[in-house]
Scaffold this motif. Sequence first.
Motif, short mmCIF file in Angstrom:
data_model
loop_
_atom_site.label_atom_id
_atom_site.label_comp_id
_atom_site.label_asym_id
_atom_site.label_seq_id
_atom_site.Cartn_x
_atom_site.Cartn_y
_atom_site.Cartn_z
N UNK A 42 0.84 -1.21 0.00
CA UNK A 42 0.00 0.00 0.00
C UNK A 42 0.87 1.25 0.00
N UNK A 43 1.94 1.23 0.80
CA UNK A 43 2.87 2.36 0.83
C UNK A 43 3.55 2.53 -0.52
N UNK A 44 3.92 1.41 -1.16
CA UNK A 44 4.55 1.49 -2.48
C UNK A 44 3.63 2.11 -3.52
N UNK A 45 2.35 1.72 -3.50
CA UNK A 45 1.39 2.30 -4.43
C UNK A 45 1.19 3.79 -4.12
N UNK A 46 1.14 4.14 -2.82
CA UNK A 46 0.97 5.54 -2.43
C UNK A 46 2.12 6.40 -2.89
N UNK A 47 3.30 5.79 -3.12
CA UNK A 47 4.44 6.55 -3.62
C UNK A 47 4.17 7.10 -5.02
N UNK A 48 3.32 6.39 -5.77
CA UNK A 48 3.03 6.79 -7.16
C UNK A 48 1.64 7.39 -7.33
#
Length: 289
Positions: free
Chosen positions: A82-88
């Motif tokens: 979820x954090x990785x997706x929020x980065x983009x």
Amino acid sequence: VGILYLTIFAAFSLHDVLPAGFAFLLMVLLTVAAGALAVLQEARALAILGVVGGFLAPVLISTGSGNHVALFSYYLVLNGAVLGIAWYKAWRGLNIIGFVFTFGVGTLWGSSSYTPEKFWSTEPFLVAYFVFYTAIAILFSLRQPPKLRGIIDGTLVFGTPAIAFALQSLLVEDTEYGLAISAAVVAVFYAMLALWLYRTRRDQMRLLVQSFTALAVAFGTVSIPLALNDRWTSVSWALEGAALVWVGVRQHGLLAKLTGTLLAFASGIMFLDHAWSDGAGLPVLNVNV
């Protein structure tokens, strides 16, 4: 993706043709694939479906072992996704789903299964989840389009410390100063975040800086009565209130001036309560007070 989730679940739970470990691994791979496809194809619905399936996987593939370390480790990996997706992407719905599942399941487990012996195998996960969703809240504000720049996700900004602190109170209820130390640490954490954002992205994230500053003041204020008696709480609140009024006057901030004034009055109430409840006599010209 939905059909694959149902197929894996049916193969494990209904027909017993897949072992639990392998079925769990398949669901993890499917969740990762769905998240990657969602980012590449700008498909928010696919990301939500993948994350929901991922969070439900341990429930669907549960063997009843009650291994909370394995469960929270898996959720840590999912929250990393979820954090990785929020980065983009600034996909608020995805962030909220992860937040609700993570802290919802954590609350249910804590209320029914937590014991003090499990503190050191539980506390690191709570801290990690807290940091993750604070970072996600910052990324959400950072990834907004220019015309919406500065908007914050109030659910994550204020909900994360509220639910995390409530769960922390459950973990440290058998210690004398555990909650006071926790509140002080959180206050310092938010103060450092506010200072960092103020120095690096002052104009872009002004509202988030103000929110983190308010949280730092709130947790700092709460930590005082948790650690000190009424007398020293009164003194500390009086000093804090005076400092906030001074900052408000210098920066023309109405909220800071109002908060400082309220703290000064709260300090007086605490002082009077100490004098009367401890039998020290009138709280005027009295050396015992």
